[in-house]
Design a protein around this motif. Sequence first.
Motif, short mmCIF file in Angstrom:
data_model
loop_
_atom_site.label_atom_id
_atom_site.label_comp_id
_atom_site.label_asym_id
_atom_site.label_seq_id
_atom_site.Cartn_x
_atom_site.Cartn_y
_atom_site.Cartn_z
N MET A 149 -4.62 5.90 -3.05
CA MET A 149 -4.80 4.88 -4.09
C MET A 149 -4.13 5.33 -5.38
O MET A 149 -3.88 6.52 -5.61
CB MET A 149 -6.27 4.62 -4.36
N TRP B 99 -4.63 1.59 3.18
CA TRP B 99 -5.04 2.31 1.96
C TRP B 99 -5.36 3.77 2.30
O TRP B 99 -4.98 4.68 1.58
CB TRP B 99 -6.27 1.62 1.39
N MET C 134 0.81 -1.21 0.00
CA MET C 134 0.00 0.00 0.00
C MET C 134 0.85 1.26 0.00
O MET C 134 0.45 2.31 -0.54
CB MET C 134 -0.93 0.00 1.22
#
Length: 311
Positions: A310, A305, A267
Amino acid sequence: MSTQSIPSLTSSAEITQLQVIGIRYRRSTLAPGDERSLDAYSDAQVYSAANVPYQIVEPRFPDAQRVEDEPRNLGTLGGKIADVVASARQENKAILMTGGDCCHITGIFGGLQDVHGPQVKVGLVWLDAHGDFNTPNTTLSGMLGGMPVAVCAGLAYPQWREGSHIVSPLPTDRILMVDVRNLDPAEEQLIRATDVAIVSVDPNSSSQESADSELQRAVNTLSSRCDLIYLHIDSDILDESYVPNHGTKEPNGPNMAQVQSIIGTVMATGKVAVLAVVSVYGEGEGREKSVESGIELIRSGLNAWSQYGMG
């Protein structure tokens, strides 16, 4: 489909909405009860860990289109998943797939190609006790569930791949497998003949720092080759004690903290566009422990996240 409003493919974006894609199927067959754990997840309110508004969509297989060829059926369901992925991506949503099994990954790649074009460079980080890289020529069991990564890579079942909207097969140098501690011999030979990267996880290792460095290097290499990353987690990456009713559970696997650390490393690239946590069995003896593990994997993924953004 226009890509004008889609986040940049070169920098991370804050997550402001979450699209949950719930798959109630085992392959293309509707699973009984809550075998795919979707009701358990909703009851636990785990999706709220993203700290953003979320929507749950459950694609359905069009029974009027069912045929005897199961790979074609999987392509049909994959196409339905791809439609949801493309729509969510068009609306700048982070995408989380839960329920289902590894057969459903094709729809993720198809949907990303639908919205970004077949030239989009998507990388796959595969957290699983198995490679799922078999073809009809290498498989010992004939299980389609052992083949979806090979399908995405263009090595088997074009009807499955194309039905899922994948125009350009996934290049093997954009695949990073983590753990895959149980490979069929011919499957492993095939993987080693490609550019797939493998990082092992030793649950008993006394040199965790070295293992973390190997993973970090592999993730950095993959990230440098990709616009976006799809982080896929089959719960059987965990040691069997965490998923006692899993259909393909394996001993000698990593513990929850190790897997959470891996999730954080991936992530941190800021390029993860899709996260999937699949094959968590919500029925049968041992389901409480398995569902607990699934919830923890989802929560860890959403927390990381939210921290890193993202792709």
